[in-house]
Design an enzyme around this catalytic site. Structure first.
Site, PDB file in Angstrom:
ATOM      1  N   GLY A   1       0.850  -1.191   0.000  1.00 42.15           N
ATOM      2  CA  GLY A   1       0.000   0.000   0.000  1.00 42.15           C
ATOM      3  C   GLY A   1       0.882   1.237   0.000  1.00 42.15           C
ATOM      4  O   GLY A   1       2.090   1.136   0.221  1.00 42.15           O
ATOM      5  N   LYS A   2       0.250   2.383  -0.213  1.00 39.88           N
ATOM      6  CA  LYS A   2       1.019   3.625  -0.268  1.00 39.88           C
ATOM      7  C   LYS A   2       1.837   3.824   1.008  1.00 39.88           C
ATOM      8  O   LYS A   2       2.939   4.332   0.976  1.00 39.88           O
ATOM      9  CB  LYS A   2       0.072   4.811  -0.466  1.00 39.88           C
ATOM     10  CG  LYS A   2      -0.636   4.747  -1.818  1.00 39.88           C
ATOM     11  CD  LYS A   2      -0.323   5.943  -2.686  1.00 39.88           C
ATOM     12  CE  LYS A   2      -0.615   5.672  -4.132  1.00 39.88           C
ATOM     13  NZ  LYS A   2      -2.021   5.722  -4.506  1.00 39.88           N
ATOM     14  N   ARG A   3       1.256   3.413   2.144  1.00 40.95           N
ATOM     15  CA  ARG A   3       1.925   3.712   3.403  1.00 40.95           C
ATOM     16  C   ARG A   3       3.162   2.851   3.658  1.00 40.95           C
ATOM     17  O   ARG A   3       4.107   3.299   4.256  1.00 40.95           O
ATOM     18  CB  ARG A   3       0.952   3.606   4.578  1.00 40.95           C
ATOM     19  CG  ARG A   3       0.674   4.963   5.168  1.00 40.95           C
ATOM     20  CD  ARG A   3      -0.391   4.909   6.216  1.00 40.95           C
ATOM     21  NE  ARG A   3      -1.703   4.627   5.634  1.00 40.95           N
ATOM     22  CZ  ARG A   3      -2.583   3.809   6.191  1.00 40.95           C
ATOM     23  NH1 ARG A   3      -2.307   3.192   7.313  1.00 40.95           N
ATOM     24  NH2 ARG A   3      -3.752   3.605   5.627  1.00 40.95           N
TER      25      ARG A   3
END
Ligand code: GLU
Length: 474
Positions: free
Chosen positions: A248-250
């Protein structure tokens, strides 16, 4: 037909380039380079609502940073120009008309409300909604105001061979009368990429596993148009560090150019991305871009998900820094440590390189650990003096070391060390080396005193010792 290998990277300009996108580009590029083939950059901008301004430039900048070069593309043209889908509408129209002539495409006769009603009814009856079940008996003429749909000719189970996953199959439920051209005049991805890959002579399509479900649709379209399908190469998903969910982006799917900002080397990033789902076999993990393209093969692409491990990236970056020539290292270090003299940087280079994993770390390390080389430090005399020896002894040792250094050979760290060590060993290493290092650096933690003497040079070293000795007296 020529047997040249042709691959392409076909991003949609919907935002920044992240790890997954770049890895796809890298594999397609590596396979083309390995085979002396051709690598094309094509921009898939037919979903105007999702487009983000500046994405195309960002995509090209990211690829260029990594050294992933294309042979045909929007900026350089080529025999199959243009390379931006929104500029290729004529091609899509041409093939749409071929399908219409064959009786394999028709304008959607229903309004959105009607389709919603069909969908609801299917839901109530607990069955999948399939457009083809509502296919009109007689097709209207297409005037472009309605979406153009594909009349899937063969409702059958498709089997195909994926270069990574092997034999695959999907049932008839995967087939439906999908849209070829939307009412805004733009083609769908499902249609456009098939036309472009064909016209551009693409032999291998590398892409993420999210496209597997649509593959029967693609296959039925290839059949309808009498196109030979390219080799399909499904890349493994990239997983977050826990190894169980997609990145994911995080947890790492960040803008690839952020790594550039953080001081990562492009060749290390390339190496890291190449190994994210591929491994040539053997122990060797640090590879140059040339070694990667030379040893790249489709058989060695993994089926299972690849874990994104930033610690490994950091390690690879450190190893790639070590592979650089000392001249390159020096030039890069200089760009982060502009205030330091060439002489000091030259002398400190091995220490600095040993200390860092990315050049970006220098921004903070420079101020916290190396500033005393630049400016004479304020030394806390209390800290120079070892608790169990006292100030007289500290001063005695400093004076003795000073005498040794006065006539010393300062040509290397080792030469200095060899002169000081016998004295230090005789009087207790800590008793001698601690006051010396504190006097020179003013810091409780720093590089070793011999390296400091060497980098500061004889005059500055002696001057700093003198200053401290004078303060001990007062
Ligand atoms: N435009 C598609 C995407 O960005 C490309 C898929 C493909 O490579 O065919 O996801």
């Amino acid at each position: 037909m020529s047997s040249q290998i042709v691959t392409r990277f076909a991003p949609s300009p919907t935002g920044f380039m992240h790890v997954g996108g770049v890895r796809t580009a890298l594999y397609a590029w590596a396979w083309a380079r390995k085979n002396n083939g051709k690598f094309i950059l094509r921009i898939e901008d037919t979903d105007k609502a999702r487009e983000v301004e500046g994405s195309i430039e960002h995509i090209m900048e990211s690829l260029k940073w990594l050294g992933i070069t294309w042979d045909e593309g929007p900026d350089i043209g080529g025999i199959n120009a243009p390379y931006i889908q929104s500029q290729r509408l004529e091609s899509y129209k041409k093939y749409a008309n071929i399908l219409i002539k064959k009786g394999l495409a028709y304008p959607d006769p229903y309004s959105e409300e009607e389709v919603t009603t069909f969908r609801k009814k299917a839901e109530e009856e607990k069955r999948a909604f399939l457009y083809r079940e509502y296919r009109p008996k007689v097709f209207d003429e297409w005037d472009g105001t309605k979406p153009l749909r594909f009349k899937v000719p063969n409702i059958k189970e498709y089997t195909w061979s994926d270069a990574v996953r092997g034999e695959m199959s999907a049932g008839v439920e995967a087939l439906d009368d999908f849209i070829l051209i939307k009412s805004d005049g733009y083609p769908t991805y499902n249609f456009a990429h098939i036309i472009d890959d064909y016209e551009m002579g693409v032999t291998h399509v590398m892409r993420a596993d999210e496209f597997i479900a649509s593959t029967p649709k693609f296959l039925s379209l290839y059949e309808a148009l009498d196109f030979v399908p390219p080799v399909l190469v499904t890349l493994p998903p990239i997983l977050g560090e826990e190894g169980n969910k997609k990145l994911g982006k995080r947890d790492g799917a960040k803008d690839i150019l952020e790594y550039k900002e953080e001081g990562y080397l492009p060749e290390a990033m390339l190496n890291f991305l190449a190994f994210l789902g591929w491994n040539p076999g053997g122990e060797k993990e640090i590879m140059t871009p040339k070694e990667i393209t030379e040893s790249f093969s489709l058989e060695k692409i993994h089926k299972a998900g690849a874990m994104f491990d930033e610690k490994k990236l950091l390690w690879m970056n450190k190893e790639h820094i070590r592979l650089q020539s000392s001249d390159t290292q020096l030039q890069t270090v200089k760009s982060y440590m502009k205030d330091y003299s060439d002489d000091i940087l030259n002398k400190l280079l091995p220490t600095i390189i040993d200390r860092i994993s990315t050049y970006g770390e220098l921004s903070s390390i420079e101020t916290s650990e190396f500033r005393f080389f630049l400016n004479r430090p304020k030394v806390d005399i209390e800290k120079v003096i070892c608790k169990d020896t006292g100030k007289d002894e500290a001063k005695k040792h400093l004076e003795a070391v000073k005498e040794i250094l006065k006539d010393a050979d300062f040509s290397s760290v080792d030469a200095i060390k060899k002169l000081i060590m016998p004295y230090a060993e005789e009087h207790g290493k800590g008793n001698v080396l601690w006051p010396l290092r504190m006097s020179l650096s003013g810091q409780e933690k720093s590089v070793d005193p011999f390296t400091i003497c060497y980098a500061l040079g004889k005059d500055e070293t002696i001057a700093r010792i003198d200053t401290v000795c004078n303060k001990i007296d007062s």
